[in-house]
Write an enzyme that holds these catalytic residues in place. Structure first.
Site, short mmCIF file in Angstrom:
data_model
loop_
_atom_site.label_atom_id
_atom_site.label_comp_id
_atom_site.label_asym_id
_atom_site.label_seq_id
_atom_site.Cartn_x
_atom_site.Cartn_y
_atom_site.Cartn_z
N GLU B 52 0.83 -1.21 0.00
CA GLU B 52 0.00 0.00 0.00
C GLU B 52 0.86 1.25 0.00
O GLU B 52 0.53 2.25 -0.66
CB GLU B 52 -0.92 0.04 1.24
CG GLU B 52 -1.87 -1.15 1.37
CD GLU B 52 -1.27 -2.30 2.19
OE1 GLU B 52 -0.08 -2.61 2.00
OE2 GLU B 52 -2.01 -2.88 3.01
N GLY B 154 12.52 -36.56 -7.83
CA GLY B 154 12.80 -36.86 -9.23
C GLY B 154 12.91 -38.36 -9.33
O GLY B 154 13.81 -38.95 -8.73
N SER B 168 22.63 -42.03 -8.73
CA SER B 168 21.37 -41.27 -8.93
C SER B 168 21.56 -40.04 -9.81
O SER B 168 20.61 -39.31 -10.03
CB SER B 168 20.83 -40.84 -7.56
OG SER B 168 21.72 -39.91 -6.97
N TRP B 170 22.19 -38.58 -13.40
CA TRP B 170 20.96 -37.90 -13.06
C TRP B 170 19.80 -38.72 -13.57
O TRP B 170 19.87 -39.20 -14.70
CB TRP B 170 20.90 -36.49 -13.65
CG TRP B 170 21.93 -35.59 -13.06
CD1 TRP B 170 23.07 -35.15 -13.69
CD2 TRP B 170 21.92 -34.99 -11.73
NE1 TRP B 170 23.78 -34.31 -12.84
CE2 TRP B 170 23.08 -34.21 -11.64
CE3 TRP B 170 21.05 -35.05 -10.66
CZ2 TRP B 170 23.40 -33.49 -10.50
CZ3 TRP B 170 21.38 -34.34 -9.53
CH2 TRP B 170 22.53 -33.56 -9.44
N ARG B 184 12.75 -24.18 -4.98
CA ARG B 184 13.63 -23.80 -3.86
C ARG B 184 13.56 -22.30 -3.61
O ARG B 184 13.45 -21.85 -2.46
CB ARG B 184 15.09 -24.16 -4.18
CG ARG B 184 15.45 -25.58 -3.97
CD ARG B 184 16.97 -25.75 -4.09
NE ARG B 184 17.32 -27.17 -4.03
CZ ARG B 184 18.53 -27.65 -4.25
NH1 ARG B 184 19.54 -26.83 -4.55
NH2 ARG B 184 18.78 -28.94 -4.16
N LEU B 204 22.28 -27.51 -1.54
CA LEU B 204 20.90 -27.12 -1.16
C LEU B 204 20.69 -25.60 -1.22
O LEU B 204 19.97 -25.04 -0.40
CB LEU B 204 20.52 -27.67 0.22
CG LEU B 204 20.44 -29.20 0.35
CD1 LEU B 204 19.99 -29.59 1.76
CD2 LEU B 204 19.49 -29.80 -0.68
N GLY B 301 15.52 -38.42 1.43
CA GLY B 301 15.45 -39.79 0.96
C GLY B 301 14.12 -40.47 1.26
O GLY B 301 13.18 -39.86 1.78
N ALA B 302 14.07 -41.76 0.90
CA ALA B 302 12.83 -42.53 0.95
C ALA B 302 12.30 -42.73 2.37
O ALA B 302 11.09 -42.78 2.59
CB ALA B 302 13.05 -43.89 0.28
N LYS B 303 13.21 -42.83 3.34
CA LYS B 303 12.79 -43.12 4.71
C LYS B 303 12.09 -41.90 5.31
O LYS B 303 11.00 -42.02 5.90
CB LYS B 303 14.02 -43.50 5.53
CG LYS B 303 13.71 -44.24 6.79
CD LYS B 303 15.00 -44.70 7.46
CE LYS B 303 14.72 -44.96 8.94
NZ LYS B 303 15.95 -45.18 9.69
#
Lengths: 372, 372
Positions: B52, B154, B168, B170, B184, B204, B301-303
């Site tokens: 404003e 991914g 991994s 890519w 991100r 990261l 990760g997966a866990k």
């Protein structure tokens, strides 16, 4: 209207045959005189009239001096029906515009010569790609001897086809399973394995009433057929009591030896020699090609799917993804036991993605595959 | 132009703040006099002018008798800046149209009362949904104390994030990884685990130069910040030598005890009590909410992913699927160890599907989640 618009209409007519013409191709024909469509037709069933004949009947005397748009080269030989070229000549047409040349090496181009020798103007190549696309199974078989192979899966977000205990009903939605019916209906054959038959005892048939809206244009419901159920059954595990056996349409059991059970007339045992305890997939598909199978929809488990993918036998992947996660102990859709390097994994390209009910359907082709 | 079109423009302005305003919301403002836009502005950074004020400065004397369109209720209290309501009153505006009420229960509605008491016409609710949507993290935190949690992956067609040997790089394409940079950049924090830090030693960080086109409208590149890197590090495994530590922006280590290593000033050790060898995910997210984190992008990760999903802590899944098959021995994206029944699997709904380079990106929300 332009040549292209008439041909697009002929292609639209051709596609009407997608459920019924196998082993013949889908063909459409439009006859135009002084800018008016005076006749049109599509091929409905092997042994029935070709598209040109339907269109000539509709046009009657108005075929004289007309331009004929046909999606595939008219035949010049006596097959199950008399040659269309002769009928076009007899009708006195002026010009024939063809999308694609006949892929059969024995007759390819002969139709053009036949028509030209009779003084008819002939051109071809207009919307050739589209005409080949709707007949990709027929083209592939004629050129290579192999059928067009579609591999279909219904999986979770994490690539699973069943829980660890085998529970798999249902991962995908009702809409997806209905969509699969449409793929089945367009296939010459459904290919599966005795493992799948023993585990699920499926029908592997098309439920035509579920496809009511897709087939309302078909003039005679007797044209509807069941795709041939082809089952890899190396160890003769399928019995006359399995559900696939007592359905309308044929079942072909691919075996290494006959058994002496009492099979109904619509069951055929086909023998393929076994090498190292495995049936050679390439030989198996060539056998199906020789038996006039244009398109195959594979509905089988992870082991057979992995073998087909590793042997480069797949032309198209059709994957339904349900928005669920089954977790890391569940059963994945594709076994690739010898894979250790990320750079050597089987690669594909997405050709289509769409929403089907609450799921999505992804269509992919192998990366190296450029066109049919 | 209608009220709705002016508000749509104000929302467009608001969205410009998506990379920079955290922990504040994105807000846009348009001032209209006699059908002409005489001033506009957007909130750029906490501590800087509200939308404003920018718009009033631009409008100058023309704010007198004007209508002000603002995407969030103007503030009536002294925060880091003086109250916008007072500035609107001082400028002599005639009418204020607001999209969404301030979600902060302590101030919600007070701005409206403040303005009305000064004789200004006030309405609200126009495009409220859109205004909440662009600030869903801020709204969720204000209403519930929890941040908005996006879980990103991914994966391959068969739901894998790595080969069995851990390889991994890519799976997804360059385009997908660039797209992740955008997610991100819009997050208050990136949440990961010590397992990921030890395995991959990632940065990261946002590579702002890669997002050049997305940020060219930002008036001062000094406004660009790095999302806070939040690492679950129960066993104090992260060391000052890991790459995340020596990047611009802060790193928060979620631990059960401090260690005595020499940490740079931009590293904070946050202590959470441990119950049964596990950090309570709900308490961890509330801690982040208390520390003004609106949006979290989880890259882990997966866990950890499986734990967040099983505890219903996820607001949105963002999945990039690469057209590859990694096979059944590869590592899957989500561990759900206790799942045995297909009917009890975590379920989602697709909200968006699009092609990103050679991959596709799917966005999903938990099935039971109706709205923020």
């Amino acid at each position: 209207m332009t040549d292209e618009l008439y041909m697009a209409h002929a292609l639209k007519l051709a596609k009407r045959g997608c459920f019924t013409t196998t082993p013949n191709p889908n063909v459409g024909c439009v006859i135009v005189l002084h800018g008016n469509i005076v006749g049109e037709g599509w091929h409905q069933k092997a042994g029935g009239n070709h598209a040109e004949i339907h269109a000539l009947h509709a046009a009657g005397d108005k075929a004289r001096g007309s331009t004929v748009y046909v999606t595939l080269e008219p035949c010049s030989h006596h097959g199950l029906t008399p040659p269309c070229c002769q009928a076009l000549i007899d009708a006195g047409v002026d010009r024939v515009v063809v999308a694609a040349q006949d892929p059969n090496p024995k007759v390819s181009g002969k139709g053009f010569i036949f028509l030209k020798q009779a003084g008819i103007k002939v051109s071809h190549g207009l919307m050739m790609k589209e005409s080949k696309e709707i007949n990709r199974g027929f083209f592939k078989r004629m050129v290579t001897g192999f059928p067009w192979v579609q591999l279909k899966f219904g999986i979770s977000l994490d690539g699973c086809i069943a829980m660890n205990n085998g529970q798999s009903k249902w991962i995908t939605s009702h809409h997806s399973r209905l969509d699969v019916q449409r793929y089945r209906a367009q296939s010459s054959a459904i290919l599966s394995t005795s493992n799948t038959i023993l585990a699920d005892n499926p029908f592997l048939t098309v439920r035509w009433p579920q496809l009511k809206k897709d087939i309302e244009f078909i003039p005679d419901q007797k044209l509807l057929r069941q795709p041939i159920r082809v089952i890899m059954d190396r160890q003769n595990q399928v019995t006359p009591k399995h559900k696939i056996i007592n359905q309308p349409g044929e079942t072909w059991l691919i075996r290494q030896s006959h058994d002496n059970q009492c099979w109904p007339n619509n069951v055929v045992q086909m023998i393929l020699p076994v090498n190292k305890q495995k049936i050679n997939l390439s030989e198996m598909l060539l056998l199906l090609g020789k038996n006039q199978i244009n398109n195959i929809l594979v509905e089988a488990g992870a082991k057979f799917a992995g073998a087909l993918i590793q042997d480069n036998m797949i032309d198209e992947l059709i994957i339904y993804i349900a928005p669920k996660i089954l977790g890391d102990s569940s059963i994945r859709f594709c076994k690739l036991p010898n894979l250790i390097d990320l750079n050597s994994t089987p690669k594909f390209s997405f050709t289509d993605i769409c929403k089907i009910g609450s799921d999505i359907r992804m269509t992919l082709i192998p990366e190296e595959q450029k066109s049919i």
